[in-house]
Enzyme design. Structure first.
Site, short mmCIF file in Angstrom:
data_model
loop_
_atom_site.label_atom_id
_atom_site.label_comp_id
_atom_site.label_asym_id
_atom_site.label_seq_id
_atom_site.Cartn_x
_atom_site.Cartn_y
_atom_site.Cartn_z
N ASP A 216 24.58 31.30 -26.75
CA ASP A 216 24.78 29.99 -25.56
C ASP A 216 25.92 30.52 -24.78
O ASP A 216 26.87 30.15 -25.59
CB ASP A 216 24.29 28.52 -25.87
N GLU A 246 23.21 34.93 -23.98
CA GLU A 246 22.62 34.36 -23.15
C GLU A 246 23.54 35.12 -21.72
O GLU A 246 24.14 34.14 -21.39
CB GLU A 246 22.56 33.06 -23.40
N ASP A 329 15.87 27.01 -19.92
CA ASP A 329 16.44 26.81 -18.50
C ASP A 329 15.70 27.20 -17.44
O ASP A 329 16.22 26.93 -15.88
CB ASP A 329 17.39 27.98 -18.62
#
Length: 488
Positions: A216, A246, A329
């Protein structure tokens, strides 16, 4: 030497784990996938209610185990989970305990059972690592709140002044937090104790049996040496572990062979929205979503862009990229294109036939809609009468073809035609090439298949046999596709 790739001639392992090129991933948001009923005594929303930022649906890892038949029926070979560690949030990006699976999800026992069940089926398990920030409930930060300047963990975080204000938004927080969100205090990864802690977490779960990490916001740990050591430790436990970051923009810095294997390929996502959804793009929806504004693309622009994306990194990395149409997301692809299921199906054809590892966001395979967060995190509707069976059948047919056709996983990518709303491309391989035509127009279209070896091919979407004699134009249905693979 290619400047994008260091010299690995002396390495005993490839730059990326070989299995990823053949993988089909499935992303699960644990609270919303499946509720087993084994975790009781909880204040939960009714399954399928409108998602809420602060409420729980009660999905758990036992529920995932119960639904492995469905996952495997999709042709999935690897599952990527959003965070599973103890947290006071339904999305679990607010980690309280990095060594404990959230009790609401079934605890460490459930993860143990899940990994064993998945591995028995040949499925790999990748977990989400949130290492840039912790939470207000993380013990070391909680000690900081209780003890102030006297805390033994004062240097684990970035403190600007005293007292800390973790809950009063009217006063300065006095500590660094992710995007100013006080619930997410940022680690001081320059502190050797913090670095060792996070590396130990990574090693612990690798030794537990996971197959890799999705990282993340790793760009916010702005320290190559941190990720280089992270990689060294993870790969020391399992050299074939997958490390995917990410990173929404250019990722060359992290893809030199010494940090990540690949990234979540949002460079793939946006052109798919722009071309396949050109007629129905919901601009306000996308502007509120993680993808931002997306402008329509012609076939020529789409083909050029996807060729650029294919050439962006070393071929080993491109084959390991995580190609997604949407995620937790973003708005779901179906909703981002105004509910046009033909756009989603065309994009799925492309996703399953393009170079890189496709990733299905849970529920997309049965037509689950959803706008920006939290709506994109709806509960999976397990009543099959609510499913889009055409999309489900298409997904299964495409993944089966991908697994059976080396050209679709290991072949080169070459656009052979792009004009208006029609694209044709080849995936060439020594065992036989695949040829794919996509028609985004509202009418049937004859599209040319050039550079095709004469012979018989199976058309994946209909199962019929097609005989090609050379540069053969074929009729492609409106808002449809042809996927021709060598007939075995």
């Amino acid at each position: 030497m290619n400047p994008l790739r260091p010299d690995h001639s002396r390495d005993t392992h490839p730059i990326t784990p070989d299995w990823v090129a053949d993988a089909v991933f499935y992303q699960i948001f644990p609270d919303r996938f499946a509720r087993s009923g084994r975790v009781t005594g909880l204040n939960l929303q009714a399954w399928g209610d409108e998602p809420h930022f602060h409420r729980y649906m009660g999905g758990d890892l036992w529920g995932v185990i119960e639904r492995l038949d469905h996952i495997q029926s999709l042709g999935v070979t690897a599952i990527y989970f959003c965070p599973v560690f103890q947290s006071a949030s339904n999305h679990r990006y607010h980690t309280h305990d990095y060594y404990r699976v959230d009790p609401m999800l079934g605890g460490n026992e459930a993860l143990r059972a899940l990994i064993d069940a998945a591995h028995a089926r040949g499925l790999r398990v990748v977990l989400d690592g949130v290492f840039n920030h912790a939470s207000r409930g993380f013990f070391q930060f909680n000690d900081l709140l209780e003890q102030g300047e006297a805390s033994a963990y004062r240097d684990w975080f970035h403190v600007d002044g005293w007292p800390l204000q973790a809950y009063d938004d009217t006063r300065p927080a006095n500590y660094a937090a992710w995007w100013g969100n006080r619930a997410l205090p940022k680690f001081n990864t320059g502190n050797p104790a913090v670095r060792d802690f996070l590396w130990d977490v990574a090693e612990y779960w690798m030794q537990f049996g996971i197959d890799g990490w999705r990282l993340d916001v790793p760009n916010e740990i702005d320290d190559d040496s941190f990720w280089q050591e992270f990689r060294r430790r993870v790969k020391a436990v399992n050299p074939e572990a997958y490390i995917v970051g990410e990173i929404w923009g250019d990722a060359h810095r992290w893809l030199q062979g010494d940090q990540f294997d690949a990234v979540m390929n949002y460079h793939f996502t946006r052109p798919c929205l722009a071309f396949f959804g050109a007629r129905t793009l919901d601009h306000p929806m996308n502007e509120r979503s993680g993808t931002g504004r997306v402008d329509a693309m012609t076939a020529e622009a789409f083909a050029a862009r996807m060729t650029d994306v294919k050439n962006m990194y070393h071929p080993d990395i491109v084959r390991a990229q995580l190609n997604l149409l949407d995620s937790h997301d973003t708005a779901r692809f179906l909703t981002a294109v105004g509910g046009d299921s033909t756009a989603y199906r065309l994009a799925t054809v492309f996703q399953m036939t393009y170079v890189g590892a496709p990733c299905i966001y849970y529920g997309d395979e049965i037509g689950l809609p959803g706008g920006p967060d939290p709506d994109c995190r709806r509960a999976f509707p397990w009543n099959e009468q609510d499913w889009d069976q055409d999309t489900l059948a298409l997904t299964r047919a495409l993944t089966a073809a991908r697994h059976a056709t080396p050209a679709l996983t290991r072949g080169t990518f070459e656009v052979t035609h792009a004009q208006g709303e029609g694209v044709v491309f080849a995936r060439r391989h020594d065992t036989g090439s695949a040829h794919i035509a996509l028609n985004a127009a509202g009418h049937d279209m004859h599209l040319p298949f050039t550079g095709v070896a004469p012979g018989d091919y199976r058309e994946v979407l209909t199962g019929r046999t097609v005989t090609l004699t050379g540069d053969t134009p074929l009729s492609v249905p409106a808002r449809g596709a042809l996927v021709l693979v060598p007939l075995r």
